[in-house]
Design a protein around this motif. Structure first.
Motif, PDB file in Angstrom:
ATOM      1  N   GLY A 639       0.860  -1.172   0.000  1.00  0.00           N
ATOM      2  CA  GLY A 639       0.000   0.000   0.000  1.00  0.00           C
ATOM      3  C   GLY A 639       0.895   1.220   0.000  1.00  0.00           C
ATOM      4  O   GLY A 639       2.104   1.109   0.230  1.00  0.00           O
ATOM      5  N   GLY A 640       0.303   2.367  -0.261  1.00  0.00           N
ATOM      6  CA  GLY A 640       1.150   3.549  -0.252  1.00  0.00           C
ATOM      7  C   GLY A 640       0.381   4.797  -0.595  1.00  0.00           C
ATOM      8  O   GLY A 640      -0.845   4.776  -0.731  1.00  0.00           O
ATOM      9  N   PHE A 641       1.104   5.875  -0.709  1.00  0.00           N
ATOM     10  CA  PHE A 641       0.495   7.166  -1.053  1.00  0.00           C
ATOM     11  C   PHE A 641       1.556   8.043  -1.698  1.00  0.00           C
ATOM     12  O   PHE A 641       2.730   7.658  -1.755  1.00  0.00           O
ATOM     13  N   GLU A 642       1.113   9.187  -2.184  1.00  0.00           N
ATOM     14  CA  GLU A 642       2.019  10.038  -2.955  1.00  0.00           C
ATOM     15  C   GLU A 642       1.916  11.479  -2.481  1.00  0.00           C
ATOM     16  O   GLU A 642       0.828  11.959  -2.150  1.00  0.00           O
ATOM     17  N   LEU A 643       3.042  12.138  -2.430  1.00  0.00           N
ATOM     18  CA  LEU A 643       3.087  13.586  -2.241  1.00  0.00           C
ATOM     19  C   LEU A 643       3.489  14.155  -3.592  1.00  0.00           C
ATOM     20  O   LEU A 643       4.568  13.823  -4.112  1.00  0.00           O
ATOM     21  N   ARG A 644       2.609  14.959  -4.175  1.00  0.00           N
ATOM     22  CA  ARG A 644       2.805  15.333  -5.575  1.00  0.00           C
ATOM     23  C   ARG A 644       2.752  16.846  -5.742  1.00  0.00           C
ATOM     24  O   ARG A 644       1.851  17.497  -5.206  1.00  0.00           O
ATOM     25  N   PRO A 645       3.724  17.409  -6.477  1.00  0.00           N
ATOM     26  CA  PRO A 645       3.700  18.856  -6.677  1.00  0.00           C
ATOM     27  C   PRO A 645       2.391  19.269  -7.341  1.00  0.00           C
ATOM     28  O   PRO A 645       1.938  18.608  -8.280  1.00  0.00           O
ATOM     29  N   SER A 646       1.800  20.352  -6.835  1.00  0.00           N
ATOM     30  CA  SER A 646       0.489  20.771  -7.327  1.00  0.00           C
ATOM     31  C   SER A 646       0.485  22.289  -7.407  1.00  0.00           C
ATOM     32  O   SER A 646       0.360  22.970  -6.392  1.00  0.00           O
ATOM     33  N   ASN A 647       0.698  22.778  -8.597  1.00  0.00           N
ATOM     34  CA  ASN A 647       0.950  24.200  -8.831  1.00  0.00           C
ATOM     35  C   ASN A 647       2.277  24.629  -8.184  1.00  0.00           C
ATOM     36  O   ASN A 647       2.468  25.788  -7.853  1.00  0.00           O
ATOM     37  N   PHE A 648       3.142  23.667  -7.985  1.00  0.00           N
ATOM     38  CA  PHE A 648       4.465  23.969  -7.427  1.00  0.00           C
ATOM     39  C   PHE A 648       5.380  24.485  -8.541  1.00  0.00           C
ATOM     40  O   PHE A 648       6.066  25.487  -8.383  1.00  0.00           O
ATOM     41  N   PHE A 649       5.342  23.796  -9.668  1.00  0.00           N
ATOM     42  CA  PHE A 649       6.101  24.235 -10.847  1.00  0.00           C
ATOM     43  C   PHE A 649       5.165  25.008 -11.777  1.00  0.00           C
ATOM     44  O   PHE A 649       3.952  24.818 -11.735  1.00  0.00           O
ATOM     45  N   ASP A 650       5.755  25.817 -12.621  1.00  0.00           N
ATOM     46  CA  ASP A 650       4.933  26.583 -13.564  1.00  0.00           C
ATOM     47  C   ASP A 650       4.407  25.718 -14.698  1.00  0.00           C
ATOM     48  O   ASP A 650       3.426  26.078 -15.357  1.00  0.00           O
ATOM     49  N   SER A 651       5.089  24.603 -14.931  1.00  0.00           N
ATOM     50  CA  SER A 651       4.617  23.676 -15.967  1.00  0.00           C
ATOM     51  C   SER A 651       5.281  22.326 -15.702  1.00  0.00           C
ATOM     52  O   SER A 651       6.052  22.185 -14.743  1.00  0.00           O
ATOM     53  N   ASN A 652       4.981  21.386 -16.544  1.00  0.00           N
ATOM     54  CA  ASN A 652       5.526  20.031 -16.384  1.00  0.00           C
ATOM     55  C   ASN A 652       7.053  20.063 -16.225  1.00  0.00           C
ATOM     56  O   ASN A 652       7.768  20.438 -17.150  1.00  0.00           O
ATOM     57  N   PRO A 653       7.544  19.657 -15.062  1.00  0.00           N
ATOM     58  CA  PRO A 653       8.993  19.758 -14.823  1.00  0.00           C
ATOM     59  C   PRO A 653       9.809  18.688 -15.535  1.00  0.00           C
ATOM     60  O   PRO A 653      11.034  18.781 -15.550  1.00  0.00           O
ATOM     61  N   VAL A 654       9.165  17.685 -16.097  1.00  0.00           N
ATOM     62  CA  VAL A 654       9.942  16.621 -16.736  1.00  0.00           C
ATOM     63  C   VAL A 654       9.829  16.634 -18.260  1.00  0.00           C
ATOM     64  O   VAL A 654      10.276  15.722 -18.930  1.00  0.00           O
ATOM     65  N   LEU A 655       9.280  17.715 -18.780  1.00  0.00           N
ATOM     66  CA  LEU A 655       9.191  17.813 -20.242  1.00  0.00           C
ATOM     67  C   LEU A 655      10.588  17.746 -20.856  1.00  0.00           C
ATOM     68  O   LEU A 655      10.823  17.103 -21.860  1.00  0.00           O
ATOM     69  N   LYS A 656      11.524  18.441 -20.214  1.00  0.00           N
ATOM     70  CA  LYS A 656      12.860  18.531 -20.802  1.00  0.00           C
ATOM     71  C   LYS A 656      13.850  17.540 -20.201  1.00  0.00           C
ATOM     72  O   LYS A 656      15.050  17.687 -20.364  1.00  0.00           O
ATOM     73  N   VAL A 657      13.318  16.557 -19.450  1.00  0.00           N
ATOM     74  CA  VAL A 657      14.208  15.497 -18.964  1.00  0.00           C
ATOM     75  C   VAL A 657      14.568  14.612 -20.146  1.00  0.00           C
ATOM     76  O   VAL A 657      13.696  14.127 -20.860  1.00  0.00           O
TER      77      VAL A 657
END
Ligand SMILES: *[C@@H]1O[C@H](CO)[C@@H](O)[C@H](O)[C@H]1NC(C)=O
Ligand SMILES: *[C@@H]1O[C@H](CO)[C@@H](O)[C@H](O)[C@H]1NC(C)=O
Ligand SMILES: *[C@@H]1O[C@H](CO)[C@@H](O)[C@H](O)[C@H]1NC(C)=O
Ligand SMILES: [Cu+2]
Length: 676
Positions: A639-657
């Motif tokens: 089981g588990g859960f997630e802490l997820r950025p939500s309006n933390f970044f201005d846009s998708n932070p992994v687009l340029k990964v």
């Protein structure tokens, strides 16, 4: 859930050479580094110089105030490390002492005697001593004789006793229960029911003995889990599989500080909590700055109440961290099976009952996970004459610990994703706690048995596992607010639209603790920790949200004694203002506690939590109805859960990964087109 996680303990005993700890240099420490072996030995020397015959129940870092740590981090190259201090909890002359030891001045700064209810964590050594004592108790030996069992095949296990409304001062006791080997190592599958030996731990004396009933001991056959003991038929065997990183891992570890991709965090080991993740921050490539996310996160308690009311069982309502030590029960991880080939390992240190530090090797493993999953993708097929596909593989970083608290093995993972998410998961494996019974078929059962018949004479007891996490999120700074965004069904009136209904988001910011006590259920809501002083370019408050896993809450009544002690499970989410001394949701002294120092009590003050330094507490868990597949050992359930950025970044932070560099397999084609 249960006792005596000490199997490996004696192999790991470590005595530190006297010459080393005097030369210990302390100025290289991160302020949150766990105490080193040298420091732990120094603690023992300082305390035992003035106090004799005490037993050490907990030794750990007395962490500096948060403001000091935060300011140290801001100037880490020039700042002096704050004084290193240890918190020591010890028993002396039937009293609990709480010492603060200053390692820079080699002195005891404070020594307080605790006179409230509850006792410190049990030590391994006293459990072992209680178990041995019970085995030599003459009436016990007579009972064994009556049952025709072999004395040398019996193992004793110390069970904490909880609290069931007794008034006045209590003695520090355990109930020793027994299991049988004789042809298996899976002793938990062979309980010897009916016998209870109550031992006073401070006196180390048997104070009560009961032999109530004789029940067959379940047979050894089919219980052993070792490969060498398995008989055909066997299942199909897979071909070899591994993860290869020919250029090594992409993370670096300096002391306890781990850097990987855009993440930076500190990993410490604590004999009560196990892994503690601190000062996790993420580098924002667009803003060109390191941004704070989590000040401190750890498992504050694991509450495991059993649902069997029989005399040998009703009290089994365990607090694995506060009673047995979740870190203390950590086990050395096995390379290649507990962790993949690309893992690196870290040691942790605990303190034995006499103050001697113990080196727990390979207590953590850290590795990059690539499981063939997709980080993001899109195929654009709507442009006439074109088919555009772009996708990226998911690679994440995992920190793992396994704690074997008696029969259960808890697999604790902290997983960091490049997207800024942190996924926390718990896997349960190991063996069940079962009750011996006369039954060999469900058709024979006409009474309440509080469990599932798993095998001949073997009942798997119903129980819960509740894990409560301390999550001190500091999103872009200390001062945060808790926002509940309810998804509200709204009816459409008049002729506004052909639609009759829709849902919309109605957000409320919690002003006080009472606004943030949440029982998750069918009412959908987004739960966010935001920084009300920082906004994105388009004006949303920067935040992280909690994405809960499967929802579990207590099924006991609030006035039930074990539920009073475990009252922190009443809500899945609580938010409190940060308070350095509010760490352990079941109370600092959990063994035989009476529920007067729980999160539920703290939050009765209903303090202000808006635009403050706040802590979120999240309880996840499992109601465990055993099934036959859990016998003789459980396949991992997670089981588990997630802490997820939500309006933390201005846009998708992994687009340029960029996708990881390609790995060339020796003598293998690198792509399908290379195939002959
Ligand atoms: C410590 O315990 C031992 C053995 O029980 C006893 O002989 C000794 O007197 C005790 N010392 C003190 C200072 O209480
Ligand atoms: C702990 O034990 C491991 C394995 O034996 C060893 O590599 C490590 O150096 C030890 N740690 C200390 C501080 O002695
Ligand atoms: C911190 O918490 C403890 C325990 O609940 C309490 O006694 C103390 O007053 C609190 N401190 C502050 C500053 O609120
Ligand atoms: Cu379970």
């Amino acid at each position: 859930m249960a006792p005596a996680c000490n199997t490996l303990f004696f192999f790991l005993f470590f005595t530190f050479p006297l010459s080393i700890f005097s030369a210990a240099s302390i100025h290289f420490h991160h302020p949150l580094d766990p105490l080193t072996l040298q420091e732990l030995d120094q603690v023992r020397t300082i305390i035992t110089a003035s106090h004799h015959n005490l037993t050490f129940h907990y030794v750990g870092l007395d962490e500096p105030d948060k403001s000091i740590v935060v300011s140290w981090l801001a100037h880490r190259t020039t700042a002096k490390t704050p004084p290193r201090r240890a918190l020591v909890i010890a028993r002396l002359n039937h009293q609990t002492h709480q010492f603060i030891v200053d390692l820079s001045t080699h002195s005891i700064v404070s020594d307080e005697i605790y006179s409230g209810s509850g006792f410190p964590m049990l030590t391994f050594e006293e459990q072992t001593a209680a178990n041995s004592l019970a085995l030599t108790h003459a009436p016990f030996r007579a009972s064994v004789g009556r049952r025709g069992l072999k004395m040398e095949e019996i193992v004793g296990l110390s069970y904490t006793v909880g609290w069931y409304g007794e008034e006045g001062t209590s003695r520090r006791i355990v109930k020793v229960m027994f299991c049988y080997l004789d042809g298996t190592v899976n002793l938990y599958m062979r309980p010897i029911e009916g016998i209870t030996v109550t031992v006073d731990l401070d006196e180390m004396k048997v104070i009560a003995y009961h032999d109530r009933l004789m029940v067959p001991v379940p047979k050894a056959d089919g219980t052993d889990f070792r490969e060498s003991k398995q008989k055909p038929p066997f299942g199909p065997r897979l071909k070899g599989i591994t993860v290869v990183q020919p250029d090594g891992p992409s993370f670096t570890i300096h002391g306890h500080q781990i850097s990987w991709a855009n993440w930076d965090f500190h990993l410490a080991f604590d004999m009560r909590a196990g892994p503690i993740i601190s000062v996790a921050s993420i580098y924002d490539v667009e803003k060109k700055e390191q941004r704070r996310v989590l000040y401190r996160g750890y498992i504050s308690e694991l509450f495991v109440p059993y649902m069997d009311l029989t005399e040998e069982w009703y009290f089994r309502t365990f607090f694995d961290a506060g009673e047995y030590g979740f870190g203390l029960c950590a086990m050395p991880l096995q390379p290649l099976t507990d962790c993949p080939e690309n893992a690196v390992f870290m040691d942790g240190y605990v303190t034995g009952q006499n103050g001697t530090p113990v080196n727990m090797t390979n207590v953590f493993c850290i590795f990059e996970r690539y499981a063939g999953d997709i980080m993001w993708r899109h195929t654009e097929a709507e442009i006439p004459g074109k088919l555009i596909t772009e996708s990226r593989p998911e690679v994440s970083l995992v920190v793992r610990m396994v704690s074997a608290v008696g029969n259960y093995d808890y697999i604790i993972d902290w997983e960091f994703l490049q997207s800024g998410s942190i996924k926390l998961s718990v896997g349960l494996s190991g063996v069940l706690e079962v009750r011996g019974t006369t039954y060999t078929h469900v058709d024979q059962i006409h009474e309440e048995v509080y469990g599932t018949l798993l095998a001949d004479n073997t009942l798997g007891a119903y129980h819960d596992h509740f894990l409560t996490y301390h999550l001190d999120l500091d999103v872009d700074g200390d001062t945060n607010s808790f926002v509940k965004s309810n998804l509200r069904k709204t009816l459409v009136s008049g002729n506004r639209s052909p639609r009759r209904s829709y849902w919309t988001v109605v957000s409320e910011t919690a002003k006080r603790e009472s606004d943030a006590k949440i029982q998750l259920g069918l009412k959908p809501a987004e739960l966010l920790v935001v920084n009300p002083n920082k906004r994105t370019k388009v004006g949303n408050y920067v935040g992280y949200r909690l994405i809960p896993g499967s929802v579990v809450g207590p099924l006991l009544t609030d006035d039930d004694y074990s539920q009073r002690r475990g009252a922190f499970t009443r809500y899945n989410v609580w938010v409190t203002p940060y308070n350095k001394s509010e760490k352990w949701v079941g109370g600092l002294y959990t063994d035989q506690s009476r529920g007067d120092d729980t999160l539920a009590q703290w939050s009765l003050r209903d303090r202000e939590i808006e635009n403050k330094d706040i802590v979120m507490w999240y309880t996840m868990g499992f109601h465990h109805v055993p099934y036959q597949e859990d016998f003789p050992l459980m396949p991992t359930i997670s089981g588990g859960f997630e802490l997820r950025p939500s309006n933390f970044f201005d846009s998708n932070p992994v687009l340029k990964v960029k996708p990881p560099r390609q790995v060339k397999w020796p003598s293998c084609p690198t792509s399908i087109s290379d195939l002959p």
